[in-house]
Design an enzyme around this catalytic site. Structure first.
Site, PDB file in Angstrom:
ATOM      1  N   TYR A 144       7.976 -16.448  -9.242  1.00 42.71           N
ATOM      2  CA  TYR A 144       7.238 -15.195  -9.015  1.00 42.71           C
ATOM      3  C   TYR A 144       7.708 -14.117 -10.003  1.00 42.71           C
ATOM      4  CZ  TYR A 144       5.357 -11.228  -6.307  1.00 42.71           C
ATOM      5  OH  TYR A 144       4.683 -10.099  -5.886  1.00 42.71           O
ATOM      6  N   ARG A 175       6.932 -11.702   5.334  1.00 48.22           N
ATOM      7  CA  ARG A 175       7.665 -10.545   4.813  1.00 48.22           C
ATOM      8  C   ARG A 175       8.267  -9.756   5.967  1.00 48.22           C
ATOM      9  NH1 ARG A 175       3.328  -8.705   0.290  1.00 48.22           N
ATOM     10  NH2 ARG A 175       1.948  -9.969   1.584  1.00 48.22           N
TER      11      ARG A 175
HETATM   12  P1  NAD Z   1      -1.502 -11.576  -0.349  1.00 51.70           P
HETATM   13  O1  NAD Z   1      -0.809 -12.881  -0.356  1.00 51.70           O
HETATM   14  O2  NAD Z   1      -1.995 -11.033   0.944  1.00 51.70           O
HETATM   15  O3  NAD Z   1      -2.747 -11.578  -1.340  1.00 51.70           O
HETATM   16  C1  NAD Z   1      -2.839 -12.398  -2.466  1.00 51.70           C
HETATM   17  C2  NAD Z   1      -4.279 -12.913  -2.557  1.00 51.70           C
HETATM   18  O4  NAD Z   1      -4.408 -13.679  -3.765  1.00 51.70           O
HETATM   19  C3  NAD Z   1      -4.642 -13.838  -1.401  1.00 51.70           C
HETATM   20  O5  NAD Z   1      -5.928 -13.524  -0.939  1.00 51.70           O
HETATM   21  C4  NAD Z   1      -4.587 -15.226  -2.021  1.00 51.70           C
HETATM   22  O6  NAD Z   1      -5.403 -16.155  -1.345  1.00 51.70           O
HETATM   23  C5  NAD Z   1      -5.055 -14.913  -3.431  1.00 51.70           C
HETATM   24  N1  NAD Z   1      -4.625 -15.912  -4.430  1.00 51.70           N
HETATM   25  C6  NAD Z   1      -3.380 -16.418  -4.591  1.00 51.70           C
HETATM   26  N2  NAD Z   1      -3.358 -17.284  -5.617  1.00 51.70           N
HETATM   27  C7  NAD Z   1      -4.628 -17.316  -6.118  1.00 51.70           C
HETATM   28  C8  NAD Z   1      -5.246 -18.040  -7.165  1.00 51.70           C
HETATM   29  N3  NAD Z   1      -4.552 -18.883  -7.938  1.00 51.70           N
HETATM   30  N4  NAD Z   1      -6.565 -17.841  -7.383  1.00 51.70           N
HETATM   31  C9  NAD Z   1      -7.280 -16.979  -6.605  1.00 51.70           C
HETATM   32  N5  NAD Z   1      -6.747 -16.280  -5.587  1.00 51.70           N
HETATM   33  C10 NAD Z   1      -5.423 -16.451  -5.354  1.00 51.70           C
HETATM   34  O7  NAD Z   1      -0.489 -10.531  -1.038  1.00 51.70           O
HETATM   35  P2  NAD Z   1      -0.616  -8.962  -1.254  1.00 51.70           P
HETATM   36  O8  NAD Z   1       0.553  -8.326  -0.619  1.00 51.70           O
HETATM   37  O9  NAD Z   1      -1.976  -8.476  -0.936  1.00 51.70           O
HETATM   38  O10 NAD Z   1      -0.374  -8.873  -2.816  1.00 51.70           O
HETATM   39  C11 NAD Z   1      -1.439  -8.662  -3.724  1.00 51.70           C
HETATM   40  C12 NAD Z   1      -0.882  -8.544  -5.135  1.00 51.70           C
HETATM   41  O11 NAD Z   1       0.036  -7.446  -5.206  1.00 51.70           O
HETATM   42  C13 NAD Z   1      -0.112  -9.786  -5.581  1.00 51.70           C
HETATM   43  O12 NAD Z   1      -0.400 -10.030  -6.938  1.00 51.70           O
HETATM   44  C14 NAD Z   1       1.329  -9.381  -5.424  1.00 51.70           C
HETATM   45  O13 NAD Z   1       2.162 -10.057  -6.334  1.00 51.70           O
HETATM   46  C15 NAD Z   1       1.277  -7.890  -5.708  1.00 51.70           C
HETATM   47  N6  NAD Z   1       2.382  -7.191  -5.053  1.00 51.70           N
HETATM   48  C16 NAD Z   1       2.348  -6.943  -3.712  1.00 51.70           C
HETATM   49  C17 NAD Z   1       3.427  -6.311  -3.120  1.00 51.70           C
HETATM   50  C18 NAD Z   1       3.438  -5.994  -1.648  1.00 51.70           C
HETATM   51  O14 NAD Z   1       4.472  -5.518  -1.160  1.00 51.70           O
HETATM   52  N7  NAD Z   1       2.371  -6.190  -0.891  1.00 51.70           N
HETATM   53  C19 NAD Z   1       4.535  -5.927  -3.879  1.00 51.70           C
HETATM   54  C20 NAD Z   1       4.531  -6.225  -5.233  1.00 51.70           C
HETATM   55  C21 NAD Z   1       3.444  -6.839  -5.828  1.00 51.70           C
HETATM   56  N1  UDP Z   2      14.163 -10.136   5.565  1.00 62.57           N
HETATM   57  C1  UDP Z   2      14.824 -10.194   6.783  1.00 62.57           C
HETATM   58  N2  UDP Z   2      14.192 -10.810   7.823  1.00 62.57           N
HETATM   59  C2  UDP Z   2      12.958 -11.350   7.726  1.00 62.57           C
HETATM   60  C3  UDP Z   2      12.279 -11.288   6.489  1.00 62.57           C
HETATM   61  C4  UDP Z   2      12.921 -10.680   5.421  1.00 62.57           C
HETATM   62  O1  UDP Z   2      15.937  -9.700   6.924  1.00 62.57           O
HETATM   63  O2  UDP Z   2      12.459 -11.890   8.736  1.00 62.57           O
HETATM   64  C5  UDP Z   2      14.832  -9.437   4.432  1.00 62.57           C
HETATM   65  C6  UDP Z   2      14.856 -10.179   3.120  1.00 62.57           C
HETATM   66  O3  UDP Z   2      15.974 -11.024   3.029  1.00 62.57           O
HETATM   67  C7  UDP Z   2      14.903  -9.027   2.128  1.00 62.57           C
HETATM   68  C8  UDP Z   2      14.106  -7.920   2.813  1.00 62.57           C
HETATM   69  O4  UDP Z   2      14.093  -8.254   4.191  1.00 62.57           O
HETATM   70  O5  UDP Z   2      16.237  -8.591   1.968  1.00 62.57           O
HETATM   71  C9  UDP Z   2      12.686  -7.795   2.305  1.00 62.57           C
HETATM   72  O6  UDP Z   2      12.096  -9.075   2.363  1.00 62.57           O
HETATM   73  P1  UDP Z   2      10.573  -9.333   2.008  1.00 62.57           P
HETATM   74  O7  UDP Z   2      10.369 -10.816   2.011  1.00 62.57           O
HETATM   75  O8  UDP Z   2       9.722  -8.506   2.869  1.00 62.57           O
HETATM   76  O9  UDP Z   2      10.401  -8.740   0.538  1.00 62.57           O
HETATM   77  P2  UDP Z   2      11.232  -8.948  -0.827  1.00 62.57           P
HETATM   78  O10 UDP Z   2      12.497  -9.688  -0.568  1.00 62.57           O
HETATM   79  O11 UDP Z   2      10.315  -9.726  -1.699  1.00 62.57           O
HETATM   80  O12 UDP Z   2      11.494  -7.569  -1.288  1.00 62.57           O
END
Ligand code: NAD
Ligand code: UDP
Length: 346
Positions: A168, A209
């Protein structure tokens, strides 16, 4: 629930513009996901014709059920690692397609990496053919386990290239490279957001998450699983604030010369988050400790000076308010609006 949704396969001519059509057209890759569905909703509200493209890996058809009633909205089932037809026609492209939760992106790491890199390439080529503006959902994970705190955009990060999170983190870093190379080589208008942990309505209960895990556990009266000591920190942004940030970045008159941090600078330990959730839901859940995942970042907090000064953007919804909305959402999803009774009854 899925039966009400008409999902079209690629090749049905749906991505093409009708000759009389004047409205701006946006493609949202990952449109059925948590953030993607909020973005589609916002673009429709702003007057766009919107096409969501998704492989439904982590996205859900029911996230789109309300949107599909709007004739200006369509959904295409397609995996962005596969080539896109030449005749798709858009003014703006948003790349949100990628699983974002560690258990999901680590389940098939090679597909995650391909999604980030081949998917970005396919969408960049489409943007080039369409002369479209293109947005990339990058991530705070590009900073890895940071030595600089808070993290400004100028920090190059501390990322493991070969650990379980690397598919990732490195995939997203490579996508940033591609975006800026397409901008320099072809003059493409690119906007790259580095998103910090965001939560809110339409997260899946089994997303994995931390915010959704803790709320669902508290509502069910199950133990809250804190990984490690719980002293690691994160900064949590509510989805509505983030989507406003996307729009400000995409609509800024000039493309920033670098990625832009979008997140809420409020910093909390995971233990503080667990305590807040238990207390807000009035849950009888206990806290239990589980092993810390490999390469779990110890601290994370965005420096949002650039977004504040140049986009006039900063989050408005604090963690307590955002949690309240999100608990309401999960309570309705799991128990049909029985406010917090899941926890109390267990
Ligand atoms: P999510 O998993 O809910 O959404 C991702 C979407 O992309 C899903 O609908 C999934 O089915 C689709 N998808 C995955 N692989 C695909 C592929 N190969 N082709 C077509 N569709 C595909 O996650 P989210 O939280 O909504 O995240 C959306 C975007 O934002 C992602 O790119 C993620 O990396 C980025 N992002 C999110 C967060 C967050 O905290 N939510 C933080 C950093 C970055
Ligand atoms: N985490 C946790 N319990 C859970 C899920 C996640 O303590 O059930 C912790 C995880 O180890 C990380 C933080 O919460 O330190 C955020 O995790 P998340 O997967 O939401 O996001 P990311 O690690 O990608 O920032």
């Amino acid at each position: 629930m899925n039966k009400v949704i008409k999902v079209l396969k690629l090749g049905s001519g749906i991505g093409q513009r009708e000759s009389h059509q004047k409205r701006r057209r946006a493609l949202v890759a990952g449109g059925a996901g948590f953030l993607g569905s909020h973005l589609c909703e916002r673009l429709l509200r702003d007057g766009y014709d919107v096409v969501a493209m998704d492989n439904f890996h982590t996205g859900k058809r029911y996230n789109l059920s309300a949107l599909l009633r709007d004739p200006r909205f369509t959904c295409i089932e397609h995996d962005i690692i596969d080539p896109l037809p030449a005749d798709l026609d858009f003014d703006e492209i948003y790349n949100l397609a990628c699983p974002a939760s560690p258990p999901h992106y680590q389940a098939d790491p090679i597909h995650t990496f391909k999604t980030s890199v081949l998917g970005a390439l396919n969408l960049l080529e489409l943007a080039r053919r369409n002369n479209a503006k293109i947005f990339q959902a990058s991530t705070s994970e590009v900073y890895g386990d940071p030595f600089v705190h808070p993290q400004p955009e100028s920090y190059f990060g501390n990322v493991n290239t070969h650990g379980p999170r690397s598919c990732y983190d490195e995939g997203k870093r490579s996508a940033e490279t591609l975006f800026f190379d397409y901008s320099r080589t072809y003059g493409l208008d690119i906007r790259v957001a580095r998103i910090f942990n965001t939560y809110g309505r339409r997260m899946q209960p089994d997303d994995g998450r931390v915010v959704s895990n803790f709320i669902v556990q508290a509502l069910r009266g199950e133990d809250l699983t804190v990984y490690g000591s719980g002293q690691q920190t994160r900064s949590f942004c509510y989805a509505d604030d983030l989507i406003e940030g996307f729009m400000r970045l995409m609509n800024a008159p000039h493309a920033p010369a670098h990625p832009v941090n979008l997140g809420n600078p409020g910093e909390f330990t995971i233990m503080e988050l667990a305590t807040l959730v238990v207390s807000y839901t009035n849950s009888r859940s206990k806290i239990v400790y589980r092993p810390l995942p490999v390469d779990d970042p110890r601290q994370r907090k965005p420096d949002i000076s650039f977004a504040r000064d140049n986009l006039g953007w900063e989050p408005r919804i604090n963690l307590a308010q955002g949690l309240e909305h999100t608990v309401d959402y999960f309570d309705t999803l799991l128990y049909g609006s029985r406010r917090f009774t899941g926890a109390a009854a267990s």
